[in-house]
Design an enzyme around this catalytic site. Structure first.
Site, PDB file in Angstrom:
ATOM      1  N   HIS A 116       0.814  -1.226   0.000  1.00 38.46           N
ATOM      2  CA  HIS A 116       0.000   0.000   0.000  1.00 38.46           C
ATOM      3  C   HIS A 116       0.842   1.268   0.000  1.00 38.46           C
ATOM      4  O   HIS A 116       0.307   2.369  -0.186  1.00 38.46           O
ATOM      5  CB  HIS A 116      -0.932   0.032   1.214  1.00 38.46           C
ATOM      6  N   ASP A 145      -2.657 -10.530  -2.449  1.00 42.63           N
ATOM      7  CA  ASP A 145      -3.238 -10.004  -1.214  1.00 42.63           C
ATOM      8  C   ASP A 145      -4.676  -9.574  -1.519  1.00 42.63           C
ATOM      9  O   ASP A 145      -4.963  -9.108  -2.623  1.00 42.63           O
ATOM     10  CB  ASP A 145      -2.419  -8.801  -0.733  1.00 42.63           C
ATOM     11  N   HIS A 155      -6.348  -7.127  -0.660  1.00 47.32           N
ATOM     12  CA  HIS A 155      -6.488  -5.683  -0.917  1.00 47.32           C
ATOM     13  C   HIS A 155      -5.722  -5.298  -2.174  1.00 47.32           C
ATOM     14  O   HIS A 155      -4.673  -5.880  -2.472  1.00 47.32           O
ATOM     15  CB  HIS A 155      -5.953  -4.883   0.274  1.00 47.32           C
ATOM     16  N   ASP A 164      -4.794 -12.581   3.335  1.00 49.25           N
ATOM     17  CA  ASP A 164      -6.049 -12.075   3.876  1.00 49.25           C
ATOM     18  C   ASP A 164      -7.246 -12.345   2.969  1.00 49.25           C
ATOM     19  O   ASP A 164      -8.366 -11.957   3.299  1.00 49.25           O
ATOM     20  CB  ASP A 164      -5.936 -10.582   4.228  1.00 49.25           C
TER      21      ASP A 164
HETATM   22 ZN   LIG Z   1      -4.206  -7.035   2.544  1.00 44.14          ZN
END
Ligand SMILES: [Zn+2]
Length: 356
Positions: free
Chosen positions: A137, A174, A176, A261
């Protein structure tokens, strides 16, 4: 680089795969927070419980400043250093630092860079860089989403600018969207960035129409999936989109932004991946990289907040990367139907990748 591609994966190669880690990952104190030191402990305990899985465990160096600065501006690095120097603090609602966080972040980036150096030199067949804070991120000049430096982006940029590679493929699974990596390479064609992520979900980016710009058009591939997506959807996306893209792009290095995740047990998202699903994704990627393209493949830890699932997910990834897992699963495995998301992605990508 003295080794031919065949030697890289051939039986003659004696070196063990590597698991890169550093004690500073445990000192990055986030307080009560899902991105916690126990994540690393859970991984280490699972690895120990499985007898080490044949991996050589190495302590990661801190990233060299000039390597870090290829991605992150000096002013940004100084600002992160300053937060640790004054004892820590919040960078945003989610992202918190302690006095030891800057050092942990240097080793998290350094582990990814060291892994890439060993892979590109042909010193090791594969490896996994397991540190915190995670990285995907973080953009060039902004920390967010628990991430300070973008570890995998620093490593990929080093592979190109430092080691002379021309094409690196990053697959980010991931749950996200890897917005930081996406932003850092959005204008570039020497990194093909592919992200499979739940959408909608934090950070809200990663729509299908975000495809890169300028020379980078077509080299950012976002594969959003709805909540509830599980093993079959992910397997189809890798088999039907990622693997064909890899064959078309012919990368010289493939890196996984390996978050866990998307696991059904994870508290931060709503995807339904299982341990077997992560094993299968890794096996498919290994098959494409080792058996077909004969290019090195390594993984860098991102998220994963259900501690048991995280430990098991990393373990099956380690098995898949080294080819030691029992279940054979090639990229053409026909055990799952083509997911609608994969079908739509292939139609969309025909503009840039007519060979798919
Ligand atoms: Zn994540």
């Amino acid at each position: 680089m003295g080794l031919s591609d065949k030697d890289r994966y051939g039986t003659a190669m004696a070196a063990a795969p590597v698991f890169l880690e550093h004690p500073s990952s445990l000192e990055h104190d986030t307080g009560p927070h899902p991105e916690q030191p126990a994540r690393i402990t859970a991984i280490q305990e699972e690895l120990a419980a499985r007898g080490g899985l044949g991996y050589e465990r190495l302590e990661s160096p801190a990233v060299e400043r000039d390597v870090l600065l290829r991605v992150h501006p000096e002013s940004y690095v100084a600002s992160i250093e300053a937060v640790s120097a004054r004892g820590g603090g919040h960078l945003d609602l989610d992202t918190v630092m302690s006095a030891a966080s800057f050092d942990a972040a240097l080793h998290a980036a350094g582990g990814a860079v060291r892994l890439v150096e060993m892979l590109v030199a042909g010193e090791v067949p594969t490896g996994f860089s397991a540190h915190r804070p995670p990285g995907h991120h973080a953009s060039a000049d902004r920390a967010m989403g628990f991430c300070l430096f973008n570890n995998i982006a620093v490593a990929a940029r080093h592979a190109i600018d430092g080691l002379g590679l021309g094409r690196v493929l990053i697959l980010d699974w991931d749950v996200h969207h890897g917005n930081g990596t996406h932003d850092i390479f959005y204008r570039d064609d020497d990194v093909l960035f592919i992200s499979i992520h739940q959408y909608p979900l934090y950070p809200g980016t990663g729509r299908t129409n975000e495809v890169g710009t300028g020379a980078g058009r077509g080299y950012t591939v976002n594969l959003p999936v709805p909540p509830g997506s599980g093993d079959a959807t992910y397997a189809s996306l890798v088999r039907d989109v990622v693997a064909p893209l890899a064959r078309a792009y012919e990368p010289e290095l493939v890196l996984l932004s390996a978050g866990y995740d998307a696991h059904i047990e994870d508290p931060l998202a709503e995807c339904h991946m299982t341990d077997d699903g992560f094993a299968r994704l890794t096996q498919m990627m290994r098959s494409v990289c080792a058996d077909e393209l004969e290019v090195p493949l390594g993984a860098v830890l991102e998220g994963g907040y259900a501690l048991g699932a995280l430990g098991r997910g990393v373990a099956v990834t380690l098995e898949g990367l080294s080819g030691s897992s029992g279940v054979a699963s090639g990229p053409d495995d026909d055990g799952v139907p083509v997911a609608p998301e994969a079908h739509a992605a292939r139609e969309r990508l025909a503009e840039f990748w007519p060979q798919l």
